[in-house]
Design a protein around this motif. Structure first.
Motif, PDB file in Angstrom:
ATOM      1  N   THR A  84       0.800  -1.242   0.000  1.00  0.00           N
ATOM      2  CA  THR A  84       0.000   0.000   0.000  1.00  0.00           C
ATOM      3  C   THR A  84       0.832   1.291   0.000  1.00  0.00           C
ATOM      4  O   THR A  84       0.301   2.372  -0.237  1.00  0.00           O
ATOM      5  N   ALA A  85       2.139   1.198   0.245  1.00  0.00           N
ATOM      6  CA  ALA A  85       2.946   2.427   0.248  1.00  0.00           C
ATOM      7  C   ALA A  85       3.062   2.957  -1.181  1.00  0.00           C
ATOM      8  O   ALA A  85       3.074   2.198  -2.149  1.00  0.00           O
ATOM      9  N   TYR A  86       3.151   4.270  -1.302  1.00  0.00           N
ATOM     10  CA  TYR A  86       3.301   4.894  -2.613  1.00  0.00           C
ATOM     11  C   TYR A  86       4.764   4.969  -3.005  1.00  0.00           C
ATOM     12  O   TYR A  86       5.640   5.139  -2.160  1.00  0.00           O
ATOM     13  N   ALA A  87       4.983   4.817  -4.302  1.00  0.00           N
ATOM     14  CA  ALA A  87       6.320   4.993  -4.859  1.00  0.00           C
ATOM     15  C   ALA A  87       6.115   5.628  -6.223  1.00  0.00           C
ATOM     16  O   ALA A  87       4.973   5.690  -6.715  1.00  0.00           O
ATOM     17  N   SER A  88       7.200   6.081  -6.857  1.00  0.00           N
ATOM     18  CA  SER A  88       6.987   6.771  -8.128  1.00  0.00           C
ATOM     19  C   SER A  88       6.407   5.825  -9.175  1.00  0.00           C
ATOM     20  O   SER A  88       5.759   6.259 -10.116  1.00  0.00           O
ATOM     21  N   THR A  89       6.614   4.519  -9.022  1.00  0.00           N
ATOM     22  CA  THR A  89       6.058   3.562  -9.981  1.00  0.00           C
ATOM     23  C   THR A  89       4.789   2.874  -9.466  1.00  0.00           C
ATOM     24  O   THR A  89       4.253   2.004 -10.144  1.00  0.00           O
ATOM     25  N   THR A  90       4.340   3.226  -8.290  1.00  0.00           N
ATOM     26  CA  THR A  90       3.056   2.692  -7.805  1.00  0.00           C
ATOM     27  C   THR A  90       2.175   3.858  -7.357  1.00  0.00           C
ATOM     28  O   THR A  90       1.973   4.083  -6.164  1.00  0.00           O
ATOM     29  N   PRO A  91       1.655   4.596  -8.328  1.00  0.00           N
ATOM     30  CA  PRO A  91       0.878   5.792  -7.980  1.00  0.00           C
ATOM     31  C   PRO A  91      -0.428   5.465  -7.257  1.00  0.00           C
ATOM     32  O   PRO A  91      -1.020   6.334  -6.640  1.00  0.00           O
ATOM     33  N   TYR A  92      -0.855   4.203  -7.317  1.00  0.00           N
ATOM     34  CA  TYR A  92      -2.075   3.820  -6.581  1.00  0.00           C
ATOM     35  C   TYR A  92      -1.742   3.001  -5.338  1.00  0.00           C
ATOM     36  O   TYR A  92      -2.611   2.376  -4.744  1.00  0.00           O
TER      37      TYR A  92
END
Ligand SMILES: Cc1ncc(C[n+]2csc(CCOP(=O)(O)OP(=O)(O)O)c2C)c(N)n1
Ligand code: SF4
Ligand code: SF4
Lengths: 96, 292
Positions: free
Chosen positions: B148-156
């Motif tokens: 669930t953490a956000y990263a630049s490649t996991t915008p959701y």
């Protein structure tokens, strides 16, 4: 210095004392030293260094017990503490 | 009290750092510098001759350690710190070889090297700075990013399952495994000291703030806020059950020393087997040339 019980040898205890040195220009103002100094010796200053950060300043010099925590926690190697304990100087009456 | 106006070289760390490279590149409130200090402190206390210590890093913000620390140090290619360290150790078994690198470097691209060095019980120490992201390249999701953490490649938000690093290291065969945060200065220092004296593969995970990418992308404030979070949310539980110490997003972080045991190292195993096969004709590896 406060004790949770008064040690029997309180009259012989010497409270260590330290002198904090801040490398003003190397600091990035993270505030770790200010937050975690257990004796509230430091405060972030109002002034900026040339990188635009607010380095800490010493506000409670007398309270420093030379624990070196600021030195250990500083990610910038920008603060250190020199032990200046006088062998006879800092005796305590146990009341701070 | 003195407030030194100019940068000075009087800091006690100065003799351990390449001062011509200071200030370092790490961001304000990044925790990597703390790990460097804890390591240096542990090395000083260990009684080990610094001339016999070699530091190996891969690529990343953490990988920069090799360039800053004033010991024999090697900044290798991404993911290959452990194979390089293995070569160094086998080439000169007298060396104390320490790998310091990021979670991406050690468990993503370098993941296979980690598990096999642990399996072989290669006699090296690995300090893994876990900031939950590929920081140097812009905060991409990695194998340690909490679900669930956000990263630049996991915008959701991250939908993958992260590794539990102590469990990974222990089940691969590490003989010393610990996890601390960058706030656990004294315990981390002590743990690094123990790892340095451990014969075999030792692994220490250090949960460390990355302010610029991990904290910012997850709106967690600065590295100082992450340090406060570690203070409030880490629990010391030595020898905890490893399957229960997964790190979930902004939940409890179990820290402590989880594994401390003895097992023959890679070199021990080689010597024992060759002796069995060749008897007295075999000369032990490591002892020749005054090694080991
Ligand atoms: C072979 C190769 N692939 C990809 C890269 C790009 N790259 C550089 S650093 C890095 C990730 C660093 O992440 P981590 O190891 O967690 O260290 P951190 O920056 O977070 O300290 C990547 C993917 C590279 N340098 N070489
Ligand atoms: S810990 Fe270091 S970098 Fe951070 S504010 Fe204090 S002196 Fe500056
Ligand atoms: S990007 Fe993150 S890990 Fe890299 S130096 Fe900055 S705070 Fe540290």
């Amino acid at each position: 210095m406060k004790f949770w019980r008064t040690p029997l040898d309180v009259d012989k205890l010497v409270v260590p004392h330290g002198e904090v040195h801040i490398i003003w220009e190397r600091c990035k103002g993270c505030g770790f030293c200010v937050e975690y100094c257990p004796r509230d010796v430091l405060e972030l200053s109002e002034e900026f260094n040339s990188k635009g950060y607010h380095p800490p300043k010493v506000v409670n010099a007398d309270r420093c017990v030379s624990c070196n925590l600021c030195e250990s926690i500083c990610p910038e190697f920008a603060i250190y503490c020199v032990n200046t304990t006088q062998p006879e100087g800092g005796k305590t009456d146990g009341t701070d | 009290m003195t407030q030194t106006a100019q940068a000075t070289n009087e800091h006690p760390m100065a003799e351990w750092l390449r001062m011509d490279r200071m200030p370092h590149i790490w961001c304000s409130t990044c925790g990597i510098g703390i790990v460097v200090t804890c390591f240096t402190e542990a090395l000083k206390k260990s009684g080990i001759d610094p001339n016999t210590v070699a530091i190996v890093s891969g690529i990343g913000c953490t990988g920069r350690i090799a360039g800053y620390i004033r010991l024999d140090s090697f900044h290798t290619t991404h993911g290959r710190a452990i194979p390089f360290a293995t070569g160094l150790k086998l080439g000169n078994p007298r060396l104390k070889v320490v790998v310091m690198s990021g979670d991406g470097d050690l468990v993503a691209i370098g993941g296979n090297h980690l598990i096999h060095a642990a399996r072989r019980n290669m006699d090296i120490t690995v300090i893994c700075v876990n900031n939950f992201t590929y920081a140097m390249t812009g905060g991409q999701v990695g194998p340690t990013t909490p679900t669930t953490a956000y990263a630049s490649t996991t915008p959701y938000g991250n939908y993958e399952n992260p590794f539990n690093l102590p469990r990974l290291a222990a089940s691969s065969g590490a003989v010393y495994v610990a996890r601390w945060t960058a706030l656990h200065l004294r315990r981390l220092t002590k743990s690094i000291g123990e790892a340095l004296h451990k014969k075999g593969f030792s692994f220490i995970e250090v949960v460390t703030p990355c302010s610029t990418l991990y904290a910012r992308k997850n709106r967690l404030g600065s590295g100082l806020d992450l340090m406060r979070f570690y203070h409030d949310s880490s629990e010391i539980e030595h020898h905890a059950e490893l399957e229960k110490i997964n790190i979930e997003f902004q939940k409890k972080i179990v820290v402590g020393k989880f594994v401390d045991e003895e097992r023959p190292t890679f070199i021990d195993g080689y010597n024992a087997r060759m002796k069995e096969v060749f008897g007295d004709k075999f000369k032990e590896y490591g002892e020749e040339n005054g090694q080991n």
